[in-house]
Design an enzyme around this catalytic site. Structure first.
Site, PDB file in Angstrom:
ATOM      1  N   TYR A   1       0.820  -1.210   0.000  1.00 48.23           N
ATOM      2  CA  TYR A   1       0.000   0.000   0.000  1.00 48.23           C
ATOM      3  C   TYR A   1       0.855   1.262   0.000  1.00 48.23           C
ATOM      4  CZ  TYR A   1      -4.719  -1.887   0.864  1.00 48.23           C
ATOM      5  OH  TYR A   1      -5.936  -2.488   0.758  1.00 48.23           O
TER       6      TYR A   1
ATOM      7  N   LYS B   1       3.060 -15.224   2.783  1.00 42.29           N
ATOM      8  CA  LYS B   1       3.263 -15.966   1.528  1.00 42.29           C
ATOM      9  C   LYS B   1       4.767 -16.236   1.433  1.00 42.29           C
ATOM     10  CE  LYS B   1       1.790 -17.637  -2.478  1.00 42.29           C
ATOM     11  NZ  LYS B   1       0.905 -18.824  -2.586  1.00 42.29           N
TER      12      LYS B   1
ATOM     13  N   ASP C   1      -2.990 -18.176   0.882  1.00 46.96           N
ATOM     14  CA  ASP C   1      -3.981 -18.884   0.050  1.00 46.96           C
ATOM     15  C   ASP C   1      -4.664 -19.992   0.849  1.00 46.96           C
ATOM     16  OD1 ASP C   1      -1.519 -20.150   0.085  1.00 46.96           O
ATOM     17  OD2 ASP C   1      -1.524 -20.715  -2.035  1.00 46.96           O
TER      18      ASP C   1
ATOM     19  N   ASP D   1      -6.499  -6.893   4.218  1.00 46.07           N
ATOM     20  CA  ASP D   1      -7.607  -6.243   3.519  1.00 46.07           C
ATOM     21  C   ASP D   1      -8.485  -7.301   2.857  1.00 46.07           C
ATOM     22  OD1 ASP D   1      -9.151  -4.160   2.279  1.00 46.07           O
ATOM     23  OD2 ASP D   1      -8.066  -4.586   0.418  1.00 46.07           O
TER      24      ASP D   1
ATOM     25  N   ASP E   1     -12.545  -8.975   4.112  1.00 45.89           N
ATOM     26  CA  ASP E   1     -13.772  -8.976   3.292  1.00 45.89           C
ATOM     27  C   ASP E   1     -14.294 -10.406   3.177  1.00 45.89           C
ATOM     28  OD1 ASP E   1     -13.621  -6.198   2.754  1.00 45.89           O
ATOM     29  OD2 ASP E   1     -14.337  -6.510   0.701  1.00 45.89           O
TER      30      ASP E   1
HETATM   31  C1  IPM Z   1     -10.471  -1.071   3.925  1.00 51.08           C
HETATM   32  C2  IPM Z   1     -10.651  -0.463   2.562  1.00 51.08           C
HETATM   33  C3  IPM Z   1      -9.485   0.463   2.260  1.00 51.08           C
HETATM   34  C4  IPM Z   1      -8.221  -0.372   2.249  1.00 51.08           C
HETATM   35  C5  IPM Z   1      -9.637   1.278   0.969  1.00 51.08           C
HETATM   36  C6  IPM Z   1     -10.892   2.112   0.964  1.00 51.08           C
HETATM   37  C7  IPM Z   1      -8.428   2.147   0.712  1.00 51.08           C
HETATM   38  O1  IPM Z   1     -10.799  -1.463   1.604  1.00 51.08           O
HETATM   39  O2  IPM Z   1     -10.347  -0.307   4.899  1.00 51.08           O
HETATM   40  O3  IPM Z   1     -10.456  -2.305   4.027  1.00 51.08           O
HETATM   41  O4  IPM Z   1      -7.881  -0.996   1.245  1.00 51.08           O
HETATM   42  O5  IPM Z   1      -7.542  -0.413   3.281  1.00 51.08           O
HETATM   43 MG    MG Z   2     -10.988  -3.420   2.431  1.00 57.01          MG
END
Ligand code: IPM
Ligand code: MG
Length: 362
Positions: free
Chosen positions: A141, A186, A218, A242, A246
């Site tokens: 990042y 990884k 993975d 990240d 999700d």
């Molecule tokens: C999160 C989001 C952010 C990230 C984006 C909006 C930059 O996806 O906080 O998980 O990737 O960190």
């Molecule tokens: Mg995110």
């Protein structure tokens, strides 16, 4: 107690979920006798529109001078042009970096009434209660990047110090839980991951009472779906964290349920739902405010040291779900679908009840 809280609603559903969460904070202040002072700032797309900068200096100054920051979400189709030099997300990334918020806590807990909300089988998700500690200010990042015509690159960089400090956070937190840390990397491919694993082993020796295991990212992605109750604390680098969070949101029934806290060594913490600005839902009073409300609980706990109040918010959320209230993302047959505002108010009402019974019980 007195506390200064900076509020950054941001874009899309951000302002709606933040408004609901603020009502909850105000209720906590009333019931428990605190004085919270709120100051609002611009971040993300709305900040670009109004100032040309996704993180105006004024916002950063407000944040630095506060005890905690509550953020909604940033981004949206209006600012999505891939060739645009300035993007809303840069505001959020810069805020995390400027405040040195290197440890991002993302608890993934399945609330029992939501057992059937996940597309996964109930016997797989029953009892899910894990914590992802995501490194937040390093890795790909923030490494060197560039574009030269038809060639582009991003670079993952980590120092031992950056890895150590986030690992310490994970190990310390595991001691308040089930004393098991899964370090995700990884290491079969990436040099930064080999440094990560080497450092995890070294830091792990300082916590002989905590079990440490290593998992490739993975395999971890698969294991999260196959046997999520295997995990207690998962610690990993920025981008893996990240992606995995999700994915892990599916376990909790909806990404609209997952809060987060971003913490540094000292200074204010930043609290935000892990979901995005959901432009398709914006302005319709349908978004799930519970991730932001649960982020408020984390704010009370981690930045203000108000554990009782934090637990009251979490219990209020649980109670509202028990009663069958649902936003559309977690709706099921037999439940009552409510909007963002109403869901927030249901939680507010429960806090009154919880707070009262606490007082009555002495
Ligand atoms: C999160 C989001 C952010 C990230 C984006 C909006 C930059 O996806 O906080 O998980 O990737 O960190
Ligand atoms: Mg995110």
């Amino acid at each position: 107690m007195k506390a200064r809280i900076t509020v950054l609603p941001g874009d899309g559903i951000g302002p709606e979920v933040v408004a609901a969460a603020l009502r909850v904070l105000q209720r906590v202040a009333e019931v428990y006798g605190h004085q919270f002072e709120f100051q609002e700032g611009l971040i993300g797309g709305i900040a670009i529109d109004q100032t040309g900068d996704p993180l105006p200096e004024e916002t950063l100054a407000l944040c630095r001078a506060s005890d905690a920051i509550l953020l909604g979400a940033v981004g949206g189709p209006r600012w999505d042009d891939p060739s645009a030099p300035i993007r809303p997300e840069q505001g959020l990334l810069r805020l995390r970096k400027e405040l040195n918020l290197f440890a991002n806590l993302r608890p993934v807990k399945l609330y029992r009434p939501l057992l059937d909300a996940s597309p996964l089988k109930p016997d797989i998700v029953a009892g899910v209660d894990l914590l992802v500690v995501r490194e937040l200010t390093g890795g790909i990042y923030f490494g060197p990047r560039g574009r030269e015509g038809n060639r582009a690159y991003d670079t993952a960089v980590y120092t031992v110090e950056e890895i150590e400090r986030v690992l310490h956070v994970a190990f310390r937190l595991s001691r308040q839980r089930r004393r098991k840390v899964t370090s995700v990397d990884k290491a079969n491919v990436l040099t930064t991951s080999r440094l990560w694993r080497e450092t995890a082993i070294a830091v792990g020796r300082m916590y002989p009472d905590v079990e440490l295991e290593h998992l490739l990212v993975d395999a971890c992605a698969m294991m999260l779906m196959l046997r999520p109750t295997h995990f207690d604390v998962v610690v990993t680098e920025n981008m893996f964290g990240d992606i995995l969070t999700d994915e892990a949101a599916v376990l909790a029934g909806s990404i609209g349920m997952l809060p987060s806290a971003s913490l540094g060594e000292d200074g204010p913490g930043l609290y935000e739902p892990i979901h995005g600005s959901a432009p398709a839902l914006a302005g319709r009073d349908v978004a799930n405010p519970l991730a932001t409300i649960l982020s408020v609980a984390m704010l009370l706990r981690h930045s203000l040291g108000l554990e009782t109040e934090a637990a009251a918010v979490e219990q209020a959320v649980a109670a509202v779900l028990e009663e069958g209230y649902r936003t559309q993302d977690i709706a099921q047959p037999g439940t009552r679908v409510v909007g963002t505002r109403e869901m927030g108010e249901k939680v507010v009402q429960k806090i009154a009840a919880v707070g009262k019974s606490v007082h009555e019980g002495g």
